[in-house]
Design a protein around this motif. Structure first.
Motif, PDB file in Angstrom:
ATOM      1  N   THR A  69       1.019  -1.147   0.163  1.00  0.00           N
ATOM      2  CA  THR A  69      -0.046   0.002  -0.056  1.00  0.00           C
ATOM      3  C   THR A  69       0.850   1.290   0.148  1.00  0.00           C
ATOM      4  OG1 THR A  69      -0.108   0.552   2.447  1.00  0.00           O
ATOM      5  CG2 THR A  69      -1.832  -1.187   1.326  1.00  0.00           C
ATOM      6  N   GLU A  70       0.346   2.254  -0.504  1.00  0.00           N
ATOM      7  CA  GLU A  70       0.927   3.634  -0.378  1.00  0.00           C
ATOM      8  C   GLU A  70       1.098   3.991   1.180  1.00  0.00           C
ATOM      9  OE1 GLU A  70      -0.360   7.906  -2.160  1.00  0.00           O
ATOM     10  OE2 GLU A  70      -0.756   6.080  -3.636  1.00  0.00           O
ATOM     11  N   VAL A  75       3.345  -4.094   9.167  1.00  0.00           N
ATOM     12  CA  VAL A  75       4.548  -3.483   8.347  1.00  0.00           C
ATOM     13  C   VAL A  75       5.787  -4.321   8.289  1.00  0.00           C
ATOM     14  CG1 VAL A  75       5.804  -1.427   7.378  1.00  0.00           C
ATOM     15  CG2 VAL A  75       3.487  -1.346   8.032  1.00  0.00           C
ATOM     16  N   VAL A  76       6.236  -4.911   7.074  1.00  0.00           N
ATOM     17  CA  VAL A  76       7.566  -5.593   7.127  1.00  0.00           C
ATOM     18  C   VAL A  76       8.587  -4.956   6.075  1.00  0.00           C
ATOM     19  CG1 VAL A  76       6.206  -7.650   7.980  1.00  0.00           C
ATOM     20  CG2 VAL A  76       6.609  -7.347   5.454  1.00  0.00           C
ATOM     21  N   GLY A  77       8.254  -3.969   5.280  1.00  0.00           N
ATOM     22  CA  GLY A  77       8.878  -3.406   4.464  1.00  0.00           C
ATOM     23  C   GLY A  77       8.520  -1.877   4.028  1.00  0.00           C
ATOM     24  N   HIS A  78       9.592  -1.298   3.722  1.00  0.00           N
ATOM     25  CA  HIS A  78       9.309  -0.002   3.235  1.00  0.00           C
ATOM     26  C   HIS A  78      10.199   0.622   2.110  1.00  0.00           C
ATOM     27  CE1 HIS A  78      12.690   2.060   5.322  1.00  0.00           C
ATOM     28  NE2 HIS A  78      12.486   1.428   6.614  1.00  0.00           N
ATOM     29  N   ALA A  79       9.777   1.462   1.289  1.00  0.00           N
ATOM     30  CA  ALA A  79      10.472   2.097   0.190  1.00  0.00           C
ATOM     31  C   ALA A  79      10.180   3.367  -0.022  1.00  0.00           C
ATOM     32  CB  ALA A  79      10.411   1.042  -0.892  1.00  0.00           C
ATOM     33  N   TRP A  80      10.787   4.485  -0.492  1.00  0.00           N
ATOM     34  CA  TRP A  80      10.574   5.744  -0.488  1.00  0.00           C
ATOM     35  C   TRP A  80      11.185   6.422  -1.930  1.00  0.00           C
ATOM     36  CZ3 TRP A  80       7.076   8.509   2.439  1.00  0.00           C
ATOM     37  CH2 TRP A  80       6.591   7.978   3.543  1.00  0.00           C
ATOM     38  N   ALA A  81      10.186   7.498  -2.518  1.00  0.00           N
ATOM     39  CA  ALA A  81      10.975   7.939  -3.519  1.00  0.00           C
ATOM     40  C   ALA A  81      10.778   9.253  -3.234  1.00  0.00           C
ATOM     41  CB  ALA A  81      10.269   7.393  -4.681  1.00  0.00           C
ATOM     42  N   LYS A  82      11.875  10.106  -3.802  1.00  0.00           N
ATOM     43  CA  LYS A  82      11.797  11.655  -3.714  1.00  0.00           C
ATOM     44  C   LYS A  82      11.555  12.068  -5.230  1.00  0.00           C
ATOM     45  CE  LYS A  82      13.537  16.228  -2.768  1.00  0.00           C
ATOM     46  NZ  LYS A  82      13.332  17.003  -1.641  1.00  0.00           N
ATOM     47  N   GLN A 134       6.913  13.249  -0.546  1.00  0.00           N
ATOM     48  CA  GLN A 134       7.533  11.979  -1.085  1.00  0.00           C
ATOM     49  C   GLN A 134       6.556  10.912  -1.103  1.00  0.00           C
ATOM     50  OE1 GLN A 134      11.263  10.672  -0.043  1.00  0.00           O
ATOM     51  NE2 GLN A 134      12.091  12.782   0.889  1.00  0.00           N
ATOM     52  N   TYR A 135       6.744   9.936  -2.002  1.00  0.00           N
ATOM     53  CA  TYR A 135       5.966   8.694  -2.249  1.00  0.00           C
ATOM     54  C   TYR A 135       6.611   7.570  -1.569  1.00  0.00           C
ATOM     55  CZ  TYR A 135       2.948  11.079  -5.610  1.00  0.00           C
ATOM     56  OH  TYR A 135       2.046  11.886  -5.914  1.00  0.00           O
ATOM     57  N   GLY A 136       5.766   7.048  -0.700  1.00  0.00           N
ATOM     58  CA  GLY A 136       6.449   5.546   0.034  1.00  0.00           C
ATOM     59  C   GLY A 136       5.293   4.479  -0.172  1.00  0.00           C
ATOM     60  N   ILE A 137       6.175   3.123  -0.020  1.00  0.00           N
ATOM     61  CA  ILE A 137       5.448   1.866  -0.247  1.00  0.00           C
ATOM     62  C   ILE A 137       5.534   1.214   1.183  1.00  0.00           C
ATOM     63  CG2 ILE A 137       5.225  -0.331  -1.355  1.00  0.00           C
ATOM     64  CD1 ILE A 137       3.824   1.610  -3.296  1.00  0.00           C
ATOM     65  N   TYR A 138       4.683   0.758   1.621  1.00  0.00           N
ATOM     66  CA  TYR A 138       4.662  -0.192   2.721  1.00  0.00           C
ATOM     67  C   TYR A 138       4.281  -1.622   2.336  1.00  0.00           C
ATOM     68  CZ  TYR A 138       5.127   3.197   6.880  1.00  0.00           C
ATOM     69  OH  TYR A 138       5.608   4.190   7.517  1.00  0.00           O
ATOM     70  N   ALA A 139       5.146  -2.474   2.725  1.00  0.00           N
ATOM     71  CA  ALA A 139       4.597  -4.029   2.402  1.00  0.00           C
ATOM     72  C   ALA A 139       4.133  -4.573   3.868  1.00  0.00           C
ATOM     73  CB  ALA A 139       5.919  -4.904   2.128  1.00  0.00           C
ATOM     74  N   PHE A 158      14.048   9.605  -7.229  1.00  0.00           N
ATOM     75  CA  PHE A 158      15.480   8.837  -6.742  1.00  0.00           C
ATOM     76  C   PHE A 158      14.671   7.926  -5.346  1.00  0.00           C
ATOM     77  CE2 PHE A 158      18.949   8.448  -3.492  1.00  0.00           C
ATOM     78  CZ  PHE A 158      19.790   7.754  -4.443  1.00  0.00           C
ATOM     79  N   ILE A 159      14.769   6.692  -5.552  1.00  0.00           N
ATOM     80  CA  ILE A 159      14.435   5.741  -4.529  1.00  0.00           C
ATOM     81  C   ILE A 159      15.354   5.668  -3.284  1.00  0.00           C
ATOM     82  CG2 ILE A 159      13.525   3.441  -4.109  1.00  0.00           C
ATOM     83  CD1 ILE A 159      12.503   3.362  -6.637  1.00  0.00           C
ATOM     84  N   HIS A 160      14.986   5.502  -2.248  1.00  0.00           N
ATOM     85  CA  HIS A 160      15.825   5.605  -1.189  1.00  0.00           C
ATOM     86  C   HIS A 160      15.072   5.080   0.222  1.00  0.00           C
ATOM     87  CE1 HIS A 160      14.913   9.801   0.675  1.00  0.00           C
ATOM     88  NE2 HIS A 160      13.893   9.392   0.286  1.00  0.00           N
ATOM     89  N   TYR A 161      15.792   4.782   1.285  1.00  0.00           N
ATOM     90  CA  TYR A 161      15.198   4.532   2.542  1.00  0.00           C
ATOM     91  C   TYR A 161      14.396   3.100   2.095  1.00  0.00           C
ATOM     92  CZ  TYR A 161      16.601   8.027   6.026  1.00  0.00           C
ATOM     93  OH  TYR A 161      17.296   8.458   6.775  1.00  0.00           O
ATOM     94  N   CYS A 162      15.200   2.302   1.839  1.00  0.00           N
ATOM     95  CA  CYS A 162      14.192   0.954   1.628  1.00  0.00           C
ATOM     96  C   CYS A 162      15.053  -0.147   2.611  1.00  0.00           C
ATOM     97  CB  CYS A 162      14.721   0.291   0.374  1.00  0.00           C
ATOM     98  SG  CYS A 162      14.259   1.458  -1.057  1.00  0.00           S
TER      99      CYS A 162
END
Ligand SMILES: CC(C)(COP(=O)(O)OP(=O)(O)OC[C@H]1O[C@@H](n2cnc3c(N)ncnc32)[C@H](O)[C@@H]1OP(=O)(O)O)[C@@H](O)C(=O)NCCC(=O)NCCS
Length: 188
Positions: free
Chosen positions: A37-38, A78-85, A67-72, A106-110
């Motif tokens: 999910t976002e 929540v067991v994972g995250h990834a972010w994009a600026k 920024q846009y983020g995704i949670y798994a 740019f994807i960061h903070y994963c």
């Protein structure tokens, strides 16, 4: 003591990758059932299932910046995250060292919870994030980097279909970039 020095003086040797065509994004299947999910202001705090409160606060700030983020998720955890600026200006600096251009992301903070690594959760998050960045945010190119010896991250990035762009060496003192060397296969 060593971690204090590391926080003051940081040398990064990064491999940088890109995707500029949504058709190049591979389908990634995970070996456990997850929901992606976002990240929103309502659910951002749930990251404390596997990360600290400091991360939840940081991610709240990312949302405020746009920024846009995704949670798994596995069930309600929540067991994972990834972010994009996303860069809206002519040029943007991300994470204190990486410069990107207008309409690039740019994807960061994963990160994936240690208990769930090796199940393709990271590449699944990256693929979902890239799809969103191309289809909804209309970015022209997505960039991602990782330390040159981070084998797990390199594997995950490759599974999604990212192509190598080049390498960079960055030296930061108290977060301020004092040295930068980049070598790209294609123009950045
Ligand atoms: C990098 C990271 C996000 C990868 O997440 P993931 O969901 O485990 O990714 P994958 O499932 O694609 O696994 C990637 C590789 O990790 C390795 N791996 C497999 N099981 C593992 C386990 N239990 N623990 C650690 N690594 C494992 C394998 O080499 C795997 O490649 P393979 O599928 O070809 O065997 C995760 O290791 C992590 O959070 N690391 C710490 C933070 C970090 O490095 N973030 C990325 C910086 S950009």
């Amino acid at each position: 003591m060593i971690s204090e020095i590391h926080n003051i003086f940081k040398i990064r040797r990064q491999q940088i990758f890109f995707l500029d065509d949504p058709n190049d994004i591979n389908t990634v299947s995970t070996t456990v059932n997850i929901k992606l999910t976002e990240v929103t202001f309502d659910n951002v705090g749930y990251v404390t299932y596997f990360r600290s409160k400091k991360h939840a606060t940081k991610f709240y700030g990312f949302l405020e910046e746009g920024q846009y983020g995704i949670y798994a998720w596995i069930d309600s955890q929540v067991v994972g995250h990834a972010w994009a600026k996303i860069c809206r200006k002519c040029r943007c600096r991300v994470s204190g060292y990486m410069d990107i251009s207008q309409n690039e992301a740019f994807i960061h903070y994963c990160n994936v919870s240690k208990s769930y690594r090796g199940k393709n959760i990271y590449p699944a998050m990256l693929a979902a994030l890239c799809q969103k960045l191309f289809s909804k945010v209309k970015v022209q190119r997505v960039l991602i980097d990782t330390e040159i010896n981070n084998k797990a991250s390199l594997r995950g990035i490759t599974k999604v279909g990212f192509k190598p762009l080049g390498e960079g060496i960055y030296i930061q003192v108290r977060g301020r970039l004092i040295y930068k060397y980049e070598h790209f296969k294609y123009s950045k």
